[in-house]
Design a protein around this motif. Structure first.
Motif, short mmCIF file in Angstrom:
data_model
loop_
_atom_site.label_atom_id
_atom_site.label_comp_id
_atom_site.label_asym_id
_atom_site.label_seq_id
_atom_site.Cartn_x
_atom_site.Cartn_y
_atom_site.Cartn_z
N THR A 98 65.09 12.14 32.18
CA THR A 98 65.30 13.57 32.47
C THR A 98 66.60 13.83 33.22
OG1 THR A 98 64.12 13.42 34.57
CG2 THR A 98 62.81 13.98 32.62
N GLY A 99 67.14 12.81 33.83
CA GLY A 99 68.38 13.00 34.60
C GLY A 99 68.14 13.76 35.90
N GLU A 100 66.89 13.88 36.32
CA GLU A 100 66.60 14.53 37.60
C GLU A 100 65.37 13.86 38.23
OE1 GLU A 100 63.43 15.39 36.41
OE2 GLU A 100 63.56 17.37 37.36
N GLU A 101 64.92 14.37 39.37
CA GLU A 101 63.87 13.68 40.13
C GLU A 101 62.50 14.34 40.00
OE1 GLU A 101 64.27 10.83 41.76
OE2 GLU A 101 66.43 10.76 41.30
N PHE A 148 56.04 10.70 21.80
CA PHE A 148 57.21 11.02 20.98
C PHE A 148 57.75 12.44 21.23
CE2 PHE A 148 58.77 12.40 16.64
CZ PHE A 148 59.92 11.65 16.63
N TYR A 149 56.92 13.44 21.00
CA TYR A 149 57.39 14.83 21.09
C TYR A 149 57.78 15.23 22.52
CZ TYR A 149 57.41 19.91 20.30
OH TYR A 149 57.75 21.24 20.24
N PRO A 150 56.93 14.92 23.51
CA PRO A 150 57.36 15.22 24.88
C PRO A 150 58.67 14.51 25.25
CG PRO A 150 55.02 14.72 24.84
CD PRO A 150 55.55 14.41 23.47
N GLY A 151 58.84 13.29 24.78
CA GLY A 151 60.09 12.57 25.04
C GLY A 151 61.29 13.34 24.50
N MET A 166 66.96 13.57 19.88
CA MET A 166 66.74 14.59 18.85
C MET A 166 67.80 14.45 17.76
SD MET A 166 64.56 17.16 18.32
CE MET A 166 64.06 18.17 19.71
N VAL A 167 69.05 14.22 18.16
CA VAL A 167 70.15 14.11 17.20
C VAL A 167 70.07 12.79 16.44
CG1 VAL A 167 72.66 14.04 16.93
CG2 VAL A 167 71.63 15.53 18.65
#
Ligand code: HEM
Length: 486
Positions: A358-361, A379-382, A398-399
């Motif tokens: 997530t790049g955050e805490e 999968f989808y939540p990721g 996603m890309v």
């Protein structure tokens, strides 16, 4: 009525013998009763051939007269389809031009000219060197002592490979026609309850509805995928790019692609149309929006309104939240593997922690609590929770997972195959040109009333080559994405 009745067109063709360029004018025009000295002669199209052509035959082709004669004033008399004469040689495809004209599409036949009768240099050489089938047969069925030697060497494999490729290349793939569709069409391709056919049925008319499919793929790649990817590389829809490589022209939608594409986070919290704000309750199922505002106003508004960001830790608007929940439920029922397994499958490193994802805490800690281990993340939540790319709409996964599915789906379409990608599939050169120059801008701007969409350049400007605007989206959308919904 006629002294010499020709029931089948191929009976006539037998009379014509080999038809050279000169025997058929390019845009040959059929003759009608009374307006030509030849009079009532369906086959007069070929009258400049030096081979004998019967002088009096039926006024209508056999397939148009199931119950005997058509009245002499019947309009059929004046509209003979020139493709019924099979003017195009060497597997060239006949396309009608206007009422009485035709065009031969000689693409990749090795021949050119009005009726695909002039060989290209390589074809000439190939034809000159090529022994007859009888010669091959003779060699293959004689000289046993020679074949006994061949069979015990590597030459056996080489010859077998040659036989396989030469023979198999005579069968078109993707398949071409069926008994109801004598032209390349989605129905002939996809309806597997029919036998396929190598040659089309004798034509009665030759409509070609493949054009819209081609336009759609062109627009999806060069406008839509271009926009989504954020790439500065200018994406290009040109099926010929793949002709030199191994590529299978087919596609099946994968469960993973269906799950991945649930981009409901794109939906804004409300809909702003000409300055008025509407809630979901006011907007959904309300057809009067379209009727009252019109397409132009809706396109103008929706292309300007900021969409929600899909990736990152944004929430999804409550009105579409149930759909996302449904996706997760489905993935459990179908036992989809964890997100990190899909990362690896598509050439990425698995995440080591939720913080890295997530790049955050804050949300990372919540996820840690929920899943216990990054390798258990679904999968989808990721896909939705991954930190977005700088200025991007979603994260790396996603890309990297979506693009292969998307490109395979677009280029795997049969119209991109060497078998289909030629003018006749799209109704001739004009249709092919429309497909090859399609753009979102043209699709929208040429289909709204003049001056109703401020985004659109003048119709004249759009026609010229230099202004084949890909800049439509950049005029329409703000450069930065919105903060996402709620
Ligand atoms: C007002 C906007 C929208 C509403 C109300 C809505 C609603 C729905 C609903 C009710 C479903 C069926 C869910 C199920 O079967 O459990 C669905 C499916 C889906 N939606 Fe949306 N949606 C919206 C916008 C979008 C957008 C913008 C996308 C972006 C691409 C999208 C992509 C999909 C996909 C891929 C499916 C699965 C389709 C399938 O399996 O055949 N939707 N949506």
């Amino acid at each position: 009525m006629s002294p010499k009745l020709l029931h089948q067109p191929w009976q006539l063709l037998a009379h014509l013998g080999s038809r050279e360029e000169r025997s058929l004018p390019h845009h040959a025009v059929s003759t009608c009763d009374g307006d030509s000295p030849g009079g009532n002669n369906l086959w007069e199209l070929n009258a400049d051939s030096d081979t004998p052509v019967p002088s009096v035959v039926h006024s209508q082709p056999w397939w148009e007269q199931p119950h005997g004669e058509v009245a002499s004033n019947h309009p059929l008399k004046c509209s003979v389809n020139p493709c019924c004469y099979f003017p195009c040689q060497h597997q060239g495809v006949c396309v009608r031009v206007g009422l009485g004209g035709y065009e031969c599409d000689c693409t990749r036949t090795g021949y050119f000219g009005t009726n695909c009768t002039s060989p290209e240099l390589w074809t000439r050489l190939h034809d000159w060197l090529k022994p007859s089938p009888a010669f091959y047969h003779f060699i293959l069925t004689h000289f046993k002592w020679f074949w006994d030697i061949v069979n015990s060497t590597f030459i056996r494999d080489t010859l077998m490979r040659l036989i396989l490729t030469v023979r198999a290349n005579l069968i078109p793939s993707p398949p071409t026609f069926n008994s109801d569709y004598g032209y390349i069409s989605w129905e002939a391709y996809a309806n597997v309850s029919y036998y396929t056919r190598v040659l089309p049925p004798v034509p009665d008319n030759c409509p070609t509805p493949m054009g819209t499919k081609g336009e759609t793929i062109k627009i999806v790649i060069e406008d839509y995928v271009q926009h989504l990817s954020g790439y500065y590389l200018s994406l290009k829809f040109d099926p010929e790019l793949l002709f030199g490589t191994q590529f299978q022209y087919r596609n099946r939608i994968a469960v993973e692609f269906n799950q991945l594409y649930h981009w409901h986070g794109l939906m804004p919290d409300s809909f702003v149309i000409q300055g008025e704000e509407y809630s979901y309750e006011q907007f959904l199922y309300n057809t009067s929006m379209l009727i009252d505002y019109g397409v132009e106003a809706l396109v103008e508004s929706f292309s300007k309104q900021v969409a929600g960001r899909i990736g990152g830790t944004q929430t999804i608007n409550a009105n579409v939240l149930q759909v996302a929940i449904g996706v997760i439920k489905e993935s459990r029922q179908l036992r989809l593997q964890p997100f990190n397994e899909y990362r690896k499958r598509f050439g990425m490193k698995p995440y080591k922690s939720f913080q890295e994802l997530t790049g955050e805490e804050e949300k990372a800690a919540e996820l840690e609590e929920l899943y216990g281990d990054i390798d258990a993340l679904e999968f989808y939540p990721g896909l939705l929770l991954e930190k977005p790319q700088p200025n991007g709409i979603f994260g790396e996964s996603m890309v990297e997972i979506g693009a292969p599915f998307s490109l395979k789906g677009l280029f795997g379409n049969p119209i991109c195959s060497p078998e289909y990608w030629k003018p006749s599939t799209f109704g001739g050169e004009t249709g092919f040109e429309i497909v090859k120059t399609a753009s979102l801008e043209k699709l929208v701007c040429l289909n709204v009333k003049k001056h109703q969409l401020l985004l659109c350049p003048s119709h004249e400007a759009m026609g010229n080559e230099e202004n084949q605007g890909r800049e439509f989206w950049s005029r329409a959308l703000p450069q930065k994405l919105g903060p996402g919904s709620t």
